[in-house]
Design a protein around this motif. Structure first.
Motif, short mmCIF file in Angstrom:
data_model
loop_
_atom_site.label_atom_id
_atom_site.label_comp_id
_atom_site.label_asym_id
_atom_site.label_seq_id
_atom_site.Cartn_x
_atom_site.Cartn_y
_atom_site.Cartn_z
N ILE A 175 0.84 -1.19 0.00
CA ILE A 175 0.00 0.00 0.00
C ILE A 175 0.88 1.24 0.00
O ILE A 175 1.74 1.40 0.87
N SER A 176 0.66 2.09 -0.98
CA SER A 176 1.35 3.37 -1.07
C SER A 176 0.33 4.44 -0.75
O SER A 176 -0.73 4.51 -1.38
N ARG A 177 0.63 5.26 0.25
CA ARG A 177 -0.33 6.27 0.69
C ARG A 177 0.38 7.59 0.92
O ARG A 177 1.37 7.65 1.64
N ARG A 178 -0.10 8.63 0.32
CA ARG A 178 0.49 9.96 0.49
C ARG A 178 0.15 10.52 1.87
O ARG A 178 -0.86 10.19 2.46
N GLY A 179 1.03 11.37 2.36
CA GLY A 179 0.79 12.02 3.64
C GLY A 179 1.97 11.83 4.57
O GLY A 179 3.06 11.45 4.15
#
Length: 158
Positions: free
Chosen positions: A95-99
């Motif tokens: 899972i790649s998640r910005r922030g």
């Protein structure tokens, strides 16, 4: 399909610290029925013109930056898929998640109902940790489940 045992989240990035944490899990804690969730937060980028300090508005520059980030994410995913195959692991998700990295790890681990979070530690001293913030400190204090922070071998914390 076999039953899934523990749901283990591992925070990964391009650093040696993340790789050491992943390797520690694989060499010491891994169970055959674990379901791995590898969590990555791509680098933040500042869309400012280096010369003038003004926002970059040219679509071609923005597109180039985003393409570069996407390539890095794909390369990281491939690197860890290969490492898992070498160790005989199965991965549930990448899972790649910005922030913010700490917030992302905690959020995804809770959403995925993880039983354990593993993260590396850069071994920053108190002053750097206070100024820059620490992903492992954030995860340790905000996670809903147990957290394993893997210190870098030979690098004492201050």
């Amino acid at each position: 399909m076999t039953d899934i045992g523990r749901r283990v989240a591992i925070g990964i990035d391009e650093s040696v610290y993340a790789e050491q944490a992943f390797d520690f899990y694989g060499d010491n804690l891994r169970r055959d029925d674990d379901y791995l969730i590898l969590i990555h937060t791509p680098e933040r980028f500042n869309v400012m013109d280096a010369n003038l300090g003004t926002p970059v508005t040219r679509a071609s520059v923005l597109e180039e930056i985003l393409n570069e980030i996407n390539i890095k994410v794909r390369n990281l995913e491939e690197k860890y898929k290969k490492k898992m195959e070498e160790k005989g692991m199965k991965c549930g998700r990448f899972i790649s998640r910005r922030g913010d990295p700490g917030e992302s790890i905690v959020h995804v681990a809770e959403r995925e109902k993880c039983n354990l979070i593993i993260t590396g530690s850069r071994g920053m001293g108190l002053v750097r940790r206070t100024i820059l913030g620490s992903v492992s400190d954030y995860v340790l204090h905000h996670a809903h489940c147990p957290v394993l922070v893997c210190k870098s071998p030979g690098k004492p914390h201050k």
